[in-house]
Design a protein around this motif. Structure first.
Motif, PDB file in Angstrom:
ATOM      1  N   GLY A  33     -30.195 -13.824  -8.730  1.00 10.39           N
ATOM      2  CA  GLY A  33     -29.632 -13.081  -7.704  1.00 10.39           C
ATOM      3  C   GLY A  33     -30.617 -11.869  -7.231  1.00 10.39           C
ATOM      4  N   PHE A 124     -19.118  -8.794  -8.657  1.00 13.17           N
ATOM      5  CA  PHE A 124     -20.486  -8.608  -9.424  1.00 13.17           C
ATOM      6  C   PHE A 124     -20.209  -8.591 -10.940  1.00 13.17           C
ATOM      7  CE2 PHE A 124     -24.002  -5.395 -10.255  1.00 13.17           C
ATOM      8  CZ  PHE A 124     -24.915  -6.398 -10.592  1.00 13.17           C
ATOM      9  N   ASN A 173     -21.604  -9.964  -3.703  1.00  9.77           N
ATOM     10  CA  ASN A 173     -22.054 -10.866  -4.787  1.00  9.77           C
ATOM     11  C   ASN A 173     -20.982 -11.052  -5.843  1.00  9.77           C
ATOM     12  OD1 ASN A 173     -23.323 -11.901  -6.881  1.00  9.77           O
ATOM     13  ND2 ASN A 173     -24.747  -9.996  -7.554  1.00  9.77           N
ATOM     14  N   PRO A 174     -20.453 -12.231  -5.934  1.00  8.66           N
ATOM     15  CA  PRO A 174     -20.913 -13.582  -5.352  1.00  8.66           C
ATOM     16  C   PRO A 174     -20.528 -14.020  -4.089  1.00  8.66           C
ATOM     17  CG  PRO A 174     -19.232 -13.912  -7.001  1.00  8.66           C
ATOM     18  CD  PRO A 174     -19.412 -12.488  -7.090  1.00  8.66           C
ATOM     19  N   TYR A 204     -26.686  -5.184  -0.450  1.00  6.99           N
ATOM     20  CA  TYR A 204     -26.866  -6.044   0.739  1.00  6.99           C
ATOM     21  C   TYR A 204     -26.613  -5.894   2.129  1.00  6.99           C
ATOM     22  CZ  TYR A 204     -26.259  -8.513  -3.934  1.00  6.99           C
ATOM     23  OH  TYR A 204     -26.219  -8.534  -5.241  1.00  6.99           O
ATOM     24  N   LYS A 239     -32.800  -4.755  -3.264  1.00  5.18           N
ATOM     25  CA  LYS A 239     -32.892  -5.969  -2.347  1.00  5.18           C
ATOM     26  C   LYS A 239     -33.696  -6.154  -0.923  1.00  5.18           C
ATOM     27  CE  LYS A 239     -30.003  -7.771  -5.733  1.00  5.18           C
ATOM     28  NZ  LYS A 239     -29.772  -6.614  -6.153  1.00  5.18           N
ATOM     29  N   GLY A 326     -26.669 -11.313   3.318  1.00  6.29           N
ATOM     30  CA  GLY A 326     -26.784 -11.281   1.768  1.00  6.29           C
ATOM     31  C   GLY A 326     -27.924 -12.273   1.343  1.00  6.29           C
ATOM     32  N   PHE A 328     -26.193 -15.219  -1.102  1.00  8.90           N
ATOM     33  CA  PHE A 328     -25.507 -16.072  -1.810  1.00  8.90           C
ATOM     34  C   PHE A 328     -24.694 -16.944  -1.011  1.00  8.90           C
ATOM     35  CE2 PHE A 328     -25.838 -12.189  -4.341  1.00  8.90           C
ATOM     36  CZ  PHE A 328     -26.809 -12.824  -5.273  1.00  8.90           C
ATOM     37  N   ARG A 374     -21.910 -20.358  -7.493  1.00  9.33           N
ATOM     38  CA  ARG A 374     -22.871 -19.284  -6.882  1.00  9.33           C
ATOM     39  C   ARG A 374     -24.104 -20.031  -6.684  1.00  9.33           C
ATOM     40  NH1 ARG A 374     -25.054 -13.682  -8.431  1.00  9.33           N
ATOM     41  NH2 ARG A 374     -26.726 -15.119  -9.451  1.00  9.33           N
ATOM     42  N   SER A 376     -27.951 -19.224  -4.863  1.00  4.06           N
ATOM     43  CA  SER A 376     -28.908 -18.343  -4.127  1.00  4.06           C
ATOM     44  C   SER A 376     -29.739 -19.030  -3.360  1.00  4.06           C
ATOM     45  CB  SER A 376     -29.226 -17.267  -5.153  1.00  4.06           C
ATOM     46  OG  SER A 376     -30.237 -16.364  -4.444  1.00  4.06           O
TER      47      SER A 376
END
Length: 396
Positions: A33, A124, A173-174, A204, A239, A326, A328, A374, A376
């Motif tokens: 992540g 999360f 997230n997610p 994000y 991020k 984001g 994901f 999930r 990424s």
């Protein structure tokens, strides 16, 4: 050795445990992540750290105020103003060691054992663990591609009278879900109506691929009278700039900030002053817009590649909504054509084929959907995404 009873409510992260399996050579991982380290503006950070040491070496290397390094607080307030929070001042935020610490401070200052806390389902993972550590009864609210379903959230608020509601409204997230402007305003109206704190986690929000997302709920609180005092906003540089800096921030009403500062004094005294001074110089230099533009372009291309490859390689055995920003994809196995439907079983098969993702069950506070997962796209280039999803298709 006798450990604290609170540890009985939590367990180690399923994601961190999965990482132990990734040492196998040739593994293509969609499990992490975190951002791509190739996206870090190393030169900009090098210059920022050098300026921090040149201009204020004593302040950058010395102990600092728990509330945060004042030049950084000033820059962060300006950063929030650029995103529509027009009335924010530096004293209305504190600097935290990543936004994860902001969430921990909220748990420390607000949660008593047995308190109800509403989160999205899924949400999360570390937040579920954090709030449970302080004894919270964590209750999930249903979401769809447009974020939390407000009518069902209101019913849960009325039933449970939670200490607060925790949301990741922008590219969660997610889930990758994006809460619409209309729903954001309704959530703020609920906050006022039921006198319930809304904790908005926004790591994000700057990673959008096309049009900018709706303003944060912190920004929109100006349009809902009385709602500003019921919003606690958590921000992060992790991020968009660098996780290693460990720079986050918390915007909240004064009483909450005062207690958060007191608890932070017990934890780490203050976030690294050198990291804060570096972040302040970076923001002051005006490099962030160009950095964000580059990151958005790269992640947007990877997300498009993953969407096409998922449809091609897994077909009707998987369903998902392509994220607008984001890091994901949130997907569900359908079991079509007799293919595997349990994401845990699918994850084991995938590892055998040399590709990794995270099963979705740990992201649910209660009643997990075992068919979810999930993926990424952040740390794999386009060619690796194509190759990895080809392997994933073979694992069905």
């Amino acid at each position: 050795m006798q450990f604290a009873d609170r540890l009985n409510n939590v367990e180690t992260s399923a994601i961190r445990e999965l990482f132990k399996l990734l040492g196998k050579p040739g593994i293509i991982s969609f499990a992490g992540g975190f951002p791509d380290s190739a996206m870090f503006d190393v030169e900009g950070l090098r210059e920022a750290s050098a300026r921090a040491l040149q201009e204020e070496p004593g302040a950058a290397l010395q102990y600092g105020a728990t509330e945060g390094y004042e030049p950084l607080r000033t820059q962060l307030a300006a950063f929030e103003r650029s995103k529509g929070v027009t009335d924010i001042e530096p004293q209305q935020l504190i600097v935290t060691t990543g936004s994860q610490q902001a969430l921990d401070l909220i748990g420390k200052t607000l949660v008593n054992p047995g308190d109800k806390v509403i989160v999205e389902g899924p949400t999360f993972l570390a937040t579920i663990q954090c709030f449970r550590l302080y004894g919270a009864d964590v209750i999930p609210a249903p979401i769809d591609a447009q974020g939390v379903q407000v009518d069902k959230l209101e019913a849960l608020i009325k039933e449970h009278k939670p200490k607060f509601v925790y949301l990741v409204p922008t590219f969660g997230n997610p889930s990758g879900a994006l809460l619409t402007r209309e729903r954001r305003l309704k959530v703020l109206e609920l906050a006022v109506k039921y006198q319930t704190l809304i904790v908005e986690d926004d790591p994000y929000g700057d990673l959008y691929f096309g049009d900018a997302p709706p303003p944060s709920m912190l920004a929109l609180s100006r349009d809902v009278p009385g709602s500003r005092e019921w919003v606690a906003h958590c921000g992060s540089m992790s991020k968009v700039l660098s996780p290693g800096l460990r720079v986050g921030w918390l915007v909240a009403q004064p009483e909450l900030l005062q207690r958060a500062v007191m608890c932070k004094q017990f934890s780490d005294a203050h976030t690294s002053t050198f990291a804060q001074a570096t972040a302040a110089q970076y923001l002051k230099a005006g490099r962030m817009p160009a950095t964000l533009k580059r990151v958005r372009e790269v992640y947007a291309e990877r997300a498009r590649t993953m969407a096409v490859a998922l449809k091609r390689e897994l077909g009707d055995a998987i369903e998902f909504i392509e994220p607008q920003g984001g890091l994901f994809f949130w997907a569900r196995l359908t079991g079509a054509g007799g293919k595997v439907k349990d994401a845990n079983e699918f994850a084991k098969r995938a590892i055998e084929k040399g590709v990794a993702f995270v099963p979705g069950a740990p992201f649910f506070a209660k009643d997990p959907d075992l068919s979810t997962l999930r993926l990424s796209f952040a740390t794999a280039g386009v060619e690796k995404i194509e190759e990895g999803l080809g392997r994933l298709g073979q694992a069905l």
